[in-house]
Design an enzyme around this catalytic site. Structure first.
Site, PDB file in Angstrom:
ATOM      1  N   GLY A   1       5.424  25.414  -3.964  1.00 51.16           N
ATOM      2  CA  GLY A   1       6.525  26.153  -4.624  1.00 51.16           C
ATOM      3  C   GLY A   1       6.673  25.796  -6.102  1.00 51.16           C
TER       4      GLY A   1
ATOM      5  N   ASP B   1      -1.081  15.943  -3.306  1.00 49.25           N
ATOM      6  CA  ASP B   1      -0.382  15.884  -2.012  1.00 49.25           C
ATOM      7  C   ASP B   1      -1.427  15.817  -0.911  1.00 49.25           C
ATOM      8  OD1 ASP B   1       1.308  16.491   0.311  1.00 49.25           O
ATOM      9  OD2 ASP B   1       2.774  17.250  -1.132  1.00 49.25           O
TER      10      ASP B   1
ATOM     11  N   LYS C   1      15.905  12.120  -4.521  1.00 53.72           N
ATOM     12  CA  LYS C   1      16.433  12.450  -3.186  1.00 53.72           C
ATOM     13  C   LYS C   1      17.547  11.477  -2.846  1.00 53.72           C
ATOM     14  CE  LYS C   1      12.958  15.330  -2.839  1.00 53.72           C
ATOM     15  NZ  LYS C   1      13.104  16.785  -2.931  1.00 53.72           N
TER      16      LYS C   1
ATOM     17  N   ASP D   1      -2.532   9.669  -3.149  1.00 53.40           N
ATOM     18  CA  ASP D   1      -1.155   9.180  -3.235  1.00 53.40           C
ATOM     19  C   ASP D   1      -0.601   9.442  -4.643  1.00 53.40           C
ATOM     20  OD1 ASP D   1       1.184   7.761  -3.311  1.00 53.40           O
ATOM     21  OD2 ASP D   1       0.351   5.912  -2.487  1.00 53.40           O
TER      22      ASP D   1
HETATM   23  C1  LIG Z   1       9.765  18.495  -0.574  1.00 56.30           C
HETATM   24  S1  LIG Z   1       8.066  18.553  -0.328  1.00 56.30           S
HETATM   25  C2  LIG Z   1       7.500  19.300  -1.790  1.00 56.30           C
HETATM   26  C3  LIG Z   1       7.708  20.773  -1.838  1.00 56.30           C
HETATM   27  C4  LIG Z   1       7.051  21.392  -3.035  1.00 56.30           C
HETATM   28  N1  LIG Z   1       7.679  20.977  -4.290  1.00 56.30           N
HETATM   29  C5  LIG Z   1       7.114  22.896  -2.976  1.00 56.30           C
HETATM   30  O1  LIG Z   1       7.798  23.480  -3.814  1.00 56.30           O
HETATM   31  O2  LIG Z   1       6.447  23.487  -2.123  1.00 56.30           O
HETATM   32  C6  LIG Z   1       7.605  16.911  -0.550  1.00 56.30           C
HETATM   33  C7  LIG Z   1       6.100  16.673  -0.534  1.00 56.30           C
HETATM   34  O3  LIG Z   1       5.871  15.357  -1.037  1.00 56.30           O
HETATM   35  C8  LIG Z   1       4.691  14.897  -0.424  1.00 56.30           C
HETATM   36  N2  LIG Z   1       4.606  13.438  -0.616  1.00 56.30           N
HETATM   37  C9  LIG Z   1       5.463  12.503  -0.167  1.00 56.30           C
HETATM   38  N3  LIG Z   1       5.042  11.284  -0.560  1.00 56.30           N
HETATM   39  C10 LIG Z   1       3.919  11.464  -1.280  1.00 56.30           C
HETATM   40  C11 LIG Z   1       3.032  10.611  -1.954  1.00 56.30           C
HETATM   41  N4  LIG Z   1       3.209   9.303  -1.966  1.00 56.30           N
HETATM   42  N5  LIG Z   1       1.982  11.157  -2.599  1.00 56.30           N
HETATM   43  C12 LIG Z   1       1.781  12.478  -2.612  1.00 56.30           C
HETATM   44  N6  LIG Z   1       2.598  13.347  -1.984  1.00 56.30           N
HETATM   45  C13 LIG Z   1       3.648  12.850  -1.321  1.00 56.30           C
HETATM   46  C14 LIG Z   1       4.819  15.343   1.013  1.00 56.30           C
HETATM   47  O4  LIG Z   1       3.532  15.431   1.626  1.00 56.30           O
HETATM   48  C15 LIG Z   1       5.464  16.720   0.854  1.00 56.30           C
HETATM   49  O5  LIG Z   1       4.511  17.761   0.884  1.00 56.30           O
END
Ligand SMILES: C[S@@+](CC[C@H](N)C(=O)[O-])C[C@H]1O[C@@H](n2cnc3c(N)ncnc32)[C@H](O)[C@@H]1O
Length: 360
Positions: free
Chosen positions: A229, A245, A311, A265
């Site tokens: 998004g 991601d 968050k 990561d």
């Molecule tokens: C709220 S979602 C993001 C939605 C995105 N902004 C969208 O608009 O579609 C949070 C994302 O953070 C990713 N995430 C969490 N910790 C992470 C990390 N350490 N490294 C990379 N991605 C991470 C999760 O896999 C998840 O897809």
């Protein structure tokens, strides 16, 4: 006037109260808040009305995070008979002392709380606007023509029978009705989260600077990007995006040729070159950890501007945001970097706030 009417997201009344008491207190204005959970508004009553009015005109509204709108309360809650909701408004305004700002009202907004019950008042608010505006003009209480530089009269309806009047100044308020920026979900975007970044751009980057600060061809990194998004918003502006991601990115974005997706990561990824302008980050992680990561990026010169979410699943949400922003400020001070901060609980944010940082 001794009271401020403040709008917020339903469920965030305590944050709104903590914020206004903190900021007003730093300004030497003391008082207490009246609030009920999930009402989507609070009232701050100050002990000293003149001091409150000074705070209201001198403290920048843009520095507030959880407050969607603020206005100085005029009089008490009004009882509105169904047959004539106009007369009580005129009577209250007439009873206010002469020489006040009330006679130069340039805009009328009939508003309501952002709750399920509140939304039911939208039709009534729309219907009432024209007759009330006409009556205010006939009574000489409002300028003959709409003037977006003159004070705004808010009629805040808690129900069809109960409303509060309040006034705000266009140079230091939220210019949007109910303090809300409604956006249409783009049907080709991969997630509703896209609206958060769109709203953040509209909120934080002045429109006349989009050509240089949201320019086509810019490089951007999106941490925690899936399903895409936020990347969608960057791609839409013709940027080249690195999306980080472990999840799956929307195929439609990968097809544009503007996106590189790395399954690594977000806390370990480092850009290959110092040619990234935007860093955006929506990772679900501890706010302190995200704050420190964004500091690393700006201090190391890996990006020029950043928009990220903090968050807030915890109880002390206001205090947490203050702590994280203070820790970040300290890092920038130690590194000798000047950074401009803006933070807001956007309409499309839920248990989170959005922060914008820009190297000064
Ligand atoms: C709220 S979602 C993001 C939605 C995105 N902004 C969208 O608009 O579609 C949070 C994302 O953070 C990713 N995430 C969490 N910790 C992470 C990390 N350490 N490294 C990379 N991605 C991470 C999760 O896999 C998840 O897809």
């Amino acid at each position: 006037m001794k009271q401020l009417l403040l709008y917020c997201r339903s469920g965030f009344e305590k944050e709104c109260a903590a914020e206004i008491q903190d900021k007003a207190g730093q300004f030497g204005v003391f008082g207490y808040c009246k609030l009920k959970a999930n009402d989507a508004f609070i009232i701050f009553e100050a002990y000293d009305g003149a001091a409150l009015e000074r705070f209201f005109s001198d403290f920048p509204f843009s520095k507030l995070i959880f407050v969607r709108q603020w206005a100085l309360v005029i009089g008490d809650w009004l009882e509105l008979p169904a047959g004539d909701r106009v007369t009580p408004v005129l009577e209250t305004l007439r009873s206010v002392e002469e020489g006040s700002e009330i006679s130069s009202i340039g805009e009328l907004r009939i508003e309501y709380p952002d709750t399920n019950d509140g939304k039911e008042l939208s039709t009534l608010a729309r219907k009432l606007t024209v007759p009330l505006r006409q009556s205010l003009r006939q009574a000489g209480l409002m300028l003959k023509k709409e003037n977006l530089r003159a004070p705004v009269l808010h009629m805040f309806m808690q129900s069809g029978q109960k409303a509060l009047l309040a006034v705000s100044y266009p140079e230091n308020n939220n210019s949007l009705e109910n303090g809300i920026r409604r956006l249409k979900f783009p049907s080709d975007a991969p997630s509703r989260s896209t609206l958060k970044l769109e709203e953040a751009f509209l909120e934080f980057i002045p429109r006349d600077e989009w050509d240089t600060r949201l320019a086509s061809g810019m490089r951007a990194v999106d941490l925690g990007a899936c399903p895409g998004g936020w990347t969608y918003q960057l791609v839409k502006r013709s940027m080249m995006v690195v999306s980080i991601d472990n999840g799956a990115m929307a195929e439609s974005l990968m097809m544009t040729g503007q996106v590189k997706h790395y399954m690594v990561d977000g806390f370990k990824y480092k850009p290959e070159k110092k040619n990234v302008y935007w860093l955006v980050c929506d990772m679900i992680e501890k706010p302190q950890r995200v704050g420190q990561l964004i500091c690393d990026w700006l201090i190391n010169g890996w990006c020029q501007e950043s928009i990220f979410n903090l968050k807030l699943p915890m109880k002390k949400r206001y205090e947490t945001v203050q702590e994280v922003l203070a820790e970040m400020q300290q890092r920038f001070d130690e590194a000798g970097i000047k950074v401009k901060f803006q933070a807001r609980h956007l309409f499309h944010d839920r248990e989170e706030v959005t922060v914008h940082l820009c190297k000064a």
